[in-house]
Structures are given as C-alpha cells and as structure tokens.
Design an enzyme around this catalytic site. Structure first.
Site, PDB file in Angstrom:
ATOM      1  N   GLU A  23       0.796  -1.238   0.000  1.00 49.38           N
ATOM      2  CA  GLU A  23       0.000   0.000   0.000  1.00 49.38           C
ATOM      3  C   GLU A  23       0.823   1.280   0.000  1.00 49.38           C
ATOM      4  OE1 GLU A  23      -2.906  -0.345   3.154  1.00 49.38           O
ATOM      5  OE2 GLU A  23      -3.717  -2.207   2.338  1.00 49.38           O
TER       6      GLU A  23
ATOM      7  N   ASN B 272       2.194  -5.169  -3.140  1.00 52.60           N
ATOM      8  CA  ASN B 272       0.797  -5.538  -2.860  1.00 52.60           C
ATOM      9  C   ASN B 272      -0.020  -4.287  -2.525  1.00 52.60           C
ATOM     10  OD1 ASN B 272      -1.056  -7.837  -2.294  1.00 52.60           O
ATOM     11  ND2 ASN B 272      -1.035  -7.081  -0.180  1.00 52.60           N
TER      12      ASN B 272
ATOM     13  N   HIS C 153     -10.198  -6.146  -2.467  1.00 60.21           N
ATOM     14  CA  HIS C 153     -11.280  -5.977  -1.491  1.00 60.21           C
ATOM     15  C   HIS C 153     -12.434  -5.286  -2.219  1.00 60.21           C
ATOM     16  CE1 HIS C 153      -8.936  -7.409   1.845  1.00 60.21           C
ATOM     17  NE2 HIS C 153      -7.967  -6.568   1.582  1.00 60.21           N
TER      18      HIS C 153
ATOM     19  N   GLU D 178      -6.010 -10.899  -1.421  1.00 62.64           N
ATOM     20  CA  GLU D 178      -6.865 -10.684  -0.248  1.00 62.64           C
ATOM     21  C   GLU D 178      -8.334 -10.583  -0.665  1.00 62.64           C
ATOM     22  OE1 GLU D 178      -5.432  -7.375   2.178  1.00 62.64           O
ATOM     23  OE2 GLU D 178      -3.348  -7.807   1.684  1.00 62.64           O
TER      24      GLU D 178
ATOM     25  N   ASP E 105     -12.043 -10.372  -1.193  1.00 57.49           N
ATOM     26  CA  ASP E 105     -13.347 -10.504  -0.532  1.00 57.49           C
ATOM     27  C   ASP E 105     -14.303  -9.526  -1.207  1.00 57.49           C
ATOM     28  OD1 ASP E 105     -12.565  -8.064   0.711  1.00 57.49           O
ATOM     29  OD2 ASP E 105     -12.241  -8.994   2.665  1.00 57.49           O
TER      30      ASP E 105
END
Ligand SMILES: *[C@@H]1O[C@H](CO)[C@@H](O)[C@H](O)[C@H]1NC(C)=O
Ligand SMILES: *[C@@H]1O[C@H](CO)[C@@H](O)[C@H](O)[C@H]1NC(C)=O
Ligand SMILES: *[C@@H]1O[C@H](CO)[C@@H](O)[C@H](O)[C@H]1NC(C)=O
Ligand SMILES: *[C@@H]1O[C@H](CO)[C@@H](O)[C@H](O)[C@H]1NC(C)=O
Ligand SMILES: *[C@@H]1O[C@H](CO)[C@@H](O)[C@H](O)[C@H]1NC(C)=O
Length: 368
Positions: free
Chosen positions: A155, A196, A232, A262, A264
């Site tokens: 990030e 990432n 996400h 990750e 979702d």
C-alpha cells in the site's frame, strides 16, 4: 438471518467440486484462504465453531494456500526497536507447514499496523534506512524457506497513483521501495517478492502507479517478481471481468506475475437475493480474470468464514464478504468461483443433473 441463509443454501445447486482442486485443474498454483491465530480473530463467542472452521481450512481440496492475516505485520514482529517476536506469525506458519499449504508471507514494509515506535520517532534518513534493513532482514531470515512469496511493500500508493505520505516516503522518498526490495532479494533469493495494494484491479491512476513501481525497481536492476491485487471488492460496484483481465495484462507486460492476495466482496446489510447475486458475479469475475490470465498464479481470499472477516469492524453496515456464512453453509458466490474455475477446463458447472422430488432438492443430492 440464520433461516434466511439456510433457505438460500438449500435453493442452491450442490457441487462436489472444491476450490483448490478446481484451481489446480484450471492451471493455477493455488486457491487459498488467509487465516489468523485465535487471539487475533474476531472470534469472541464463536469458540464452538473452531472445529468446523479448522477442518475446512485444512481440507487440501478446498485450500492449498494460506496467509497470516496479521501475525507477520510489523506491529507483531518488531513491537519495540530491535525486539523481535514471531509468536503470532509462527502459529499460521505451523498450520501451513503441517497441512502442506503454500504460504504467502505478509507484509514487511507498510504504514498501517506499524509498531508505534516507527512513527513516533523523527528519523534521519540513515537511521530509517538501518531500521528498514534490520526489519526486513530479521523477519525474512526467520521465515526463510517457509514462504512462497513475500509482500515486501504494501500500500505505497494513494488512489490517484501518487505515493502515500508514510513515514518511509516522507523520510526517504521512493528510495525506500528500492531499499526494501533490494534487501529482501539479498536475504532470500528464492522467495517471490511482491508489491501488494488494493484497488489495483482495474486500469486507472492507481494501477499506473503500480506499473511505475515495478518499472522503478526493474530499471534500477532490483528484483521484483509479482504484483499482488488485494481485491477488497464491493458487491454493488466491482471491477468488470474485462477491466481485471486488462489490468493484469498491464502488469504481466513488465515480466512480473500476478496474484489475487486478499479477495473478498463485501455486501451492504441486510443481505438480499439481489446483493448475493451481485456478490456471486463479482467473485466469478475476479476468479475468472485470474484463470484467463497466464500471469495470474493464484487466488487468496481474506479468510473464508464471515464471522472472522475484517469487514464489519472497518465498514459498519457491510459484511458477509466471504464464502461461508456463519452457519457454515456456502454463499452463492462459492459456486460463482467454482463456475469460473471450471469455465477454463470445460468441466461441468453446477447444474441440475435430473429433476427429482422437492425432498431431494432439500437434501442437496440433486446436483453434482
Ligand atoms: C510475543 O507475542 C506473544 C503473542 O502476541 C505474546 O503473548 C508474548 O508476550 C510476546 N513476547 C514478548 C517477549 O513480548
Ligand atoms: C519531531 O519533530 C517535530 C518538529 O520538527 C516536533 O514537533 C516533534 O515533537 C518531534 N517528535 C519527536 C517524537 O521527537
Ligand atoms: C488521474 O490523475 C489525474 C492527475 O494526475 C487527475 O486529473 C484525474 O482526475 C485522475 N483520474 C481519476 C479517475 O481519478
Ligand atoms: C438489496 O440490497 C441492495 C444493497 O446491497 C439494495 O440496493 C437493494 O435495493 C436491495 N433489494 C431489495 C429487493 O431489497
Ligand atoms: C468463460 O470462458 C469463456 C471462453 O474462454 C470466456 O469468454 C468467458 O469470459 C469466461 N467467463 C468467465 C466468467 O470467466
């Protein structure tokens, strides 16, 4: 809620297919789920579900990979300067080792869940360089040989593609990215080194920022192996299949691999059948984009069991972002992921094989 999800689950086709098994058939290295050590999960009051949870996590046909959601973060691994603590990270690493799961390791240099001492000190550039080198070195040495990949920097970008004003960037500028990756490459030449971030799943300013980071490192002769798409997503406005395929291609063109790290898809509460269908499409398109992109090696969902998700605490009014409901029935989105995996191999999708009685439908034996 319970009866609602149960009613929904019984209306769904039964699939004997499982995620990792189908992912392997589709040519991916893995389909995995992040997990956490018990003290770190949103587990209060849910102890009764541990046995069922652990059995699913350890089912090698369902998951072939895991990531510690928290335990390897700086806050846990170096809570005081020079004092290292691997207790939390080791719990998930042991689960991976004992069950033959590939481990993605996460995350070395990140502005969030950072130990407070890093942010509360006025560093000189030299002192912060030493801090980064020491942290990356000690943590990677500890986990050497146990990680398929490391998220080296996490990030670093703002939404507009500029660099985030973290303590690292403020003190060292983009040099900190080079330092983190070059140190990581020295400590463990065999592990894949990833950048990432979230919102890297469609072409735009932020994905161009990620492209810039990969180029910065490559142009400096520094090793970077992959771009991690956190993914996400939001059920009402996910990136399309085509956007995801295009953005993966933009990273692959630089000679790096890609992973969904990750995944979702959070839903506004209360759930309804429309929003669950949106979620199903969103999972199907994310998984489908990976399967259809030769550079994409695998997919990790950010835990698999709704009650252990980070979403409700961070986005009040949203939830159910994962593939298993609280009662361990599967989301429609589980079958969306399976359909995307099977789409590649031309295998059966989860369709009725024959018309049978309503009782048979209820007992879920009608489908294969
Ligand atoms: C290391 O971390 C564990 C788990 O968070 C904690 O229980 C333990 O007290 C820590 N050890 C030290 C020496 O601080
Ligand atoms: C860091 O420096 C700023 C001003 O340059 C000062 O206000 C602040 O108190 C300092 N913080 C620490 C922890 O020394
Ligand atoms: C992308 O960044 C430029 C400035 O560099 C800005 O003008 C533009 O609005 C941004 N686009 C989006 C979609 O945010
Ligand atoms: C279902 O939920 C979505 C939000 O996720 C909402 O926009 C939509 O109006 C809801 N539909 C019904 C029929 O309640
Ligand atoms: C399924 O495969 C076809 C043909 O390869 C492709 O055009 C389509 O986009 C795929 N669907 C998904 C959801 O991946």
């Amino acid at each position: 809620m319970r009866s609602f999800t149960l009613a929904l689950a019984t209306a769904l086709p039964f699939c004997s297919a499982q995620l990792h098994l189908e992912a392997k058939k589709a040519g991916l290295k893995y389909f995995g789920a992040a997990t956490d050590s018990p003290g770190q999960r949103e587990r209060a009051g849910l102890e009764a579900s541990y046995a069922q949870y652990d059995a699913i996590l350890r089912d090698n046909n369902e998951f072939g990979q895991t990531t510690p959601t928290n335990g390897q973060k700086w806050l846990f691994t170096e809570p005081e300067q020079g004092v290292f603590n691997f207790t939390e990270g080791d719990i998930v690493t042991s689960i991976a080792q004992e069950n033959g799961l590939i481990q993605r390791c996460h995350a070395l240099v990140w502005h969030s869940q950072l130990a407070p001492w890093v942010e509360s000190t006025n560093w000189t550039a030299d002192a912060l360089r030493d801090v980064i080198v020491n942290h990356v070195t000690k943590v990677m040495e500890h986990y050497k040989g146990k990680c398929y990949a490391w998220d080296v920097v996490n990030e670093a970008l703002n939404e507009d593609g500029t660099y985030r004003e973290s303590v690292f960037y403020q003190t060292l500028g983009e040099e900190y990215l080079k330092l983190a990756f070059s140190t990581a490459a020295k400590v463990d030449p065999d592990v894949k080194l990833y950048y990432n971030d979230y919102n890297l799943e469609s072409p735009g300013n932020k994905s161009e920022g990620a492209v810039r980071i990969v180029k910065l490192l490559k142009d400096s002769g520094i090793k970077i192996d992959g771009v991690g798409l956190q993914a996400h997503h939001v059920a009402s406005r996910p990136p399309t299949l085509d956007q995801q395929i295009a953005v993966i291609q933009s990273y692959a063109a630089l000679g790096v691999e890609v992973a969904y790290t990750e995944l979702d898809v959070r839903v506004e509460l209360p759930l309804n059948s429309t929003s669950l269908e949106w979620q199903k499409q969103a999972y199907k398109n994310a998984v489908g984009a990976c399967v259809q992109s030769p550079a994409c090696v695998g997919i990790t969902i950010w835990d698999f069991y709704d009650p252990f998700s980070w979403v409700p605490a961070v986005f009040p009014g949203e939830g159910n972002a994962l593939l298993w409901f609280e009662d361990f029935s599967k989301h429609p989105a589980y079958y969306g992921a399976i359909e995307a995996l099977k789409n590649k191999t031309g295998g059966h999708t989860c369709k009725p094989k024959a018309r049978r009685s309503r009782d048979a439908v209820r007992s879920n034996r009608l489908y294969e």
